[in-house]
Design an enzyme around this catalytic site. Structure first.
Site, PDB file in Angstrom:
ATOM      1  N   GLY A  72      -8.615  -2.865   4.449  1.00 34.84           N
ATOM      2  CA  GLY A  72      -9.040  -4.168   3.953  1.00 34.84           C
ATOM      3  C   GLY A  72      -8.737  -5.303   4.922  1.00 34.84           C
ATOM      4  O   GLY A  72      -9.558  -6.199   5.130  1.00 34.84           O
ATOM      5  N   THR A  73      -7.579  -5.251   5.531  1.00 40.25           N
ATOM      6  CA  THR A  73      -7.180  -6.337   6.425  1.00 40.25           C
ATOM      7  C   THR A  73      -8.141  -6.441   7.620  1.00 40.25           C
ATOM      8  O   THR A  73      -8.605  -7.534   7.959  1.00 40.25           O
ATOM      9  CB  THR A  73      -5.732  -6.114   6.911  1.00 40.25           C
ATOM     10  OG1 THR A  73      -4.886  -6.066   5.757  1.00 40.25           O
ATOM     11  CG2 THR A  73      -5.269  -7.227   7.830  1.00 40.25           C
ATOM     12  N   GLN A 184      -9.566  -5.119  -4.370  1.00 42.01           N
ATOM     13  CA  GLN A 184      -9.012  -4.749  -5.686  1.00 42.01           C
ATOM     14  C   GLN A 184     -10.090  -4.331  -6.677  1.00 42.01           C
ATOM     15  O   GLN A 184      -9.778  -3.750  -7.718  1.00 42.01           O
ATOM     16  CB  GLN A 184      -8.204  -5.918  -6.274  1.00 42.01           C
ATOM     17  CG  GLN A 184      -6.944  -6.233  -5.506  1.00 42.01           C
ATOM     18  CD  GLN A 184      -5.874  -5.147  -5.626  1.00 42.01           C
ATOM     19  OE1 GLN A 184      -5.875  -4.343  -6.565  1.00 42.01           O
ATOM     20  NE2 GLN A 184      -4.965  -5.105  -4.677  1.00 42.01           N
ATOM     21  N   SER A 204     -10.963  -1.043   0.637  1.00 43.46           N
ATOM     22  CA  SER A 204      -9.878  -0.269   1.242  1.00 43.46           C
ATOM     23  C   SER A 204      -9.610   0.991   0.419  1.00 43.46           C
ATOM     24  O   SER A 204      -9.411   0.912  -0.795  1.00 43.46           O
ATOM     25  CB  SER A 204      -8.631  -1.156   1.274  1.00 43.46           C
ATOM     26  OG  SER A 204      -7.562  -0.446   1.830  1.00 43.46           O
ATOM     27  N   ALA A 205      -9.598   2.158   1.090  1.00 43.23           N
ATOM     28  CA  ALA A 205      -9.527   3.440   0.380  1.00 43.23           C
ATOM     29  C   ALA A 205      -8.269   3.621  -0.467  1.00 43.23           C
ATOM     30  O   ALA A 205      -8.317   4.211  -1.540  1.00 43.23           O
ATOM     31  CB  ALA A 205      -9.637   4.580   1.383  1.00 43.23           C
ATOM     32  N   HIS A 206      -7.126   3.107   0.017  1.00 45.83           N
ATOM     33  CA  HIS A 206      -5.873   3.423  -0.698  1.00 45.83           C
ATOM     34  C   HIS A 206      -5.724   2.684  -2.019  1.00 45.83           C
ATOM     35  O   HIS A 206      -4.771   2.918  -2.759  1.00 45.83           O
ATOM     36  CB  HIS A 206      -4.651   3.205   0.209  1.00 45.83           C
ATOM     37  CG  HIS A 206      -4.272   1.779   0.469  1.00 45.83           C
ATOM     38  ND1 HIS A 206      -3.210   1.178  -0.162  1.00 45.83           N
ATOM     39  CD2 HIS A 206      -4.796   0.853   1.297  1.00 45.83           C
ATOM     40  CE1 HIS A 206      -3.077  -0.065   0.280  1.00 45.83           C
ATOM     41  NE2 HIS A 206      -4.029  -0.293   1.173  1.00 45.83           N
ATOM     42  N   CYS A 330       2.319  -7.320  -0.789  1.00 50.78           N
ATOM     43  CA  CYS A 330       2.321  -7.668   0.628  1.00 50.78           C
ATOM     44  C   CYS A 330       3.280  -8.818   0.919  1.00 50.78           C
ATOM     45  O   CYS A 330       3.627  -9.044   2.066  1.00 50.78           O
ATOM     46  CB  CYS A 330       0.913  -8.007   1.075  1.00 50.78           C
ATOM     47  SG  CYS A 330      -0.271  -6.768   0.561  1.00 50.78           S
TER      48      CYS A 330
HETATM   49  N1  PLP Z   1      -7.330  -7.913   0.187  1.00 50.55           N
HETATM   50  C1  PLP Z   1      -6.758  -7.747  -1.016  1.00 50.55           C
HETATM   51  C2  PLP Z   1      -7.280  -8.503  -2.186  1.00 50.55           C
HETATM   52  C3  PLP Z   1      -5.668  -6.883  -1.163  1.00 50.55           C
HETATM   53  O1  PLP Z   1      -5.092  -6.737  -2.360  1.00 50.55           O
HETATM   54  C4  PLP Z   1      -5.184  -6.192  -0.021  1.00 50.55           C
HETATM   55  C5  PLP Z   1      -3.990  -5.321  -0.136  1.00 50.55           C
HETATM   56  O2  PLP Z   1      -3.171  -5.460  -0.989  1.00 50.55           O
HETATM   57  C6  PLP Z   1      -5.846  -6.370   1.200  1.00 50.55           C
HETATM   58  C7  PLP Z   1      -6.906  -7.240   1.274  1.00 50.55           C
HETATM   59  C8  PLP Z   1      -5.402  -5.633   2.431  1.00 50.55           C
HETATM   60  O3  PLP Z   1      -5.884  -4.313   2.411  1.00 50.55           O
HETATM   61  P1  PLP Z   1      -5.221  -3.173   3.344  1.00 50.55           P
HETATM   62  O4  PLP Z   1      -3.928  -2.824   2.719  1.00 50.55           O
HETATM   63  O5  PLP Z   1      -6.203  -2.037   3.287  1.00 50.55           O
HETATM   64  O6  PLP Z   1      -5.123  -3.743   4.704  1.00 50.55           O
END
Ligand code: PLP
Length: 388
Positions: A72-73, A184, A204-206, A330
């Site tokens: 996701g990031t 999410q 994001s897969a996880h 996070c």
């Molecule tokens: N965006 C949202 C809304 C998230 O909740 C998260 C992770 O908690 C991310 C982005 C980041 O995703 P990733 O952990 O795959 O980098």
């Protein structure tokens, strides 16, 4: 209850057994590089393309509109930074302007900060006390150089689902690119990029039963978003680097299962969430639920308990075998009030006592009942001991 009760599915989910099983051959047997021309590498290539098709179908997109990333990031960084660069290229180097919200994940907020440092404009749309964007503020916030609207599909702390349909329509009307961070939401609620006029979407897969470190960015055909990672010709030369084949295969399998099970799981999890929330609100004094009651992810129950600190409560619940988060995973470790709760106007004395319960595949009613008892005990003890 000796088993751990995991109620932090917004932080991450367990890789489903079917997913782990699907991934395994791509670690040990079919380990060929998908870019090679011999048949062995072709096996990996085919598996990647199968995952791409499954994911594309799940959001009503075309396979060539799905690009694999490290999560996701990265997807969020790519969408924002390159949309701004695209604007500059198309407008003789003039800096662009982004419209977003103050309740986004830090992957978006910190990308925006970086872009502001580089001379780009960013405006943060107001949200109501439940975290929903105030739609009547959007058009007034548009500037002549606005190039992107980025609003999350659903919030990771309070679970509020944003008015994506309306935002997509507005962005289209003003010919702006519309990006949504659906990390999410994807795999949990149905998404239709065509109907909702979504131009770019991060996932994001996880967060939906897949492995960590893999995700995707959907980019609508016709949007010439520049590459973010440069190198070889992978992902149509738009995201270089040898593909994470097992990860992509796992994400494809998780996407397939999440969509097969979505309807039944939504109902089951909502029932458990409502039971948990009802009992917490009924049986514990001085507690409020944050987020929107109607437009809400079915697995999210987030509260603020007056007179305690969420961090300490989460640690005490951990000693009882319960994993919950005191806000966004996070940002765990920081003692500052959550930026989301601040933006929705929650006062510090309440925001300090934030606890987030996010449910998932393996949770049961028995676990919810046990959790209520332990939350009651912990909150009572903390208040009684002045451990607030
Ligand atoms: N965006 C949202 C809304 C998230 O909740 C998260 C992770 O908690 C991310 C982005 C980041 O995703 P990733 O952990 O795959 O980098």
């Amino acid at each position: 209850m000796s088993k751990m009760i995991y109620l932090d599915h917004a932080a991450t989910t367990k890789t489903l057994p079917e997913v782990a099983e699907a991934m395994e051959p791509y670690q040990e047997i079919y380990y060929g590089n998908p870019s090679t021309i011999y048949e062995f590498g072709e096996k990996s290539r085919e598996a990647i393309e199968h995952a791409r098709s499954v994911i594309a179908r799940s959001i009503h997109a075309r396979p060539e509109e799905v690009f694999f990333t490290s999560g996701g990031t990265e997807s969020d960084n790519w969408a924002l930074k390159e949309a701004v660069l695209l604007h500059e290229r198309l407008h003789g180097g003039r800096k662009g302007h982004i419209l977003t919200t103050p309740i986004e994940h830090h992957a978006i907020l910190n990308s925006c900060k970086e872009l502001e440092q580089m001379g780009c404009g960013v405006s943060y749309l107001k949200v109501d006390e439940s975290g929903r964007v105030l739609l009547n503020e959007v058009e007034g916030a548009l500037l002549e150089n606005t190039c992107l609207v980025s609003v999350m599909y659903a919030n990771n702390e309070i679970g509020t689902v944003e008015p994506i349909d309306e935002l997509g329509r507005m962005a289209k009307k003003h010919r702006l690119i519309f990006h949504t961070d659906a990390v999410q939401a994807y795999g949990h609620i149905p998404i239709h990029v065509q109907r909702e006029n979504i131009d770019m979407l991060s996932a994001s897969a996880h967060k939906f039963g897949g492995p960590k470190g893999v995700g995707f960015l959907y980019i609508r055909n016709g949007i010439k978003l520049p590459a973010f990672i440069h190198g070889g010709g992978q992902e149509s030369s738009r995201r270089a680097g040898t593909e994470n084949v097992p990860g992509i295969v796992g994400m494809g399998k998780a996407a397939e299962l999440a969509h097969q099970r979505m309807q039944a799981e939504r109902r089951r999890i909502k029932y458990l969430r409502d039971y948990l929330a009802y009992r917490i609100l009924q049986e514990i004094p001085d507690v409020m639920m944050t987020g929107n009651r109607k437009y809400r992810l079915q697995n999210n129950a987030s509260f603020c308990f007056k007179g305690i600190t969420g961090e300490a409560a989460a640690i005490l619940l951990d000693t009882q075998g319960i994993c919950v988060s005191s806000g966004s995973a996070c940002s765990t470790g920081s003692i500052e009030d959550s930026h989301v709760l601040k933006a929705v106007g929650v006062k510090s004395e309440w925001a300090q006592g934030a606890l987030r319960f996010t449910l998932g595949a393996e949770n049961t009613k028995e676990e919810m009942a046990y959790t209520v008892e332990k939350v009651k005990m912990v909150v009572q003890d903390m208040r009684g001991n002045g451990l607030g």
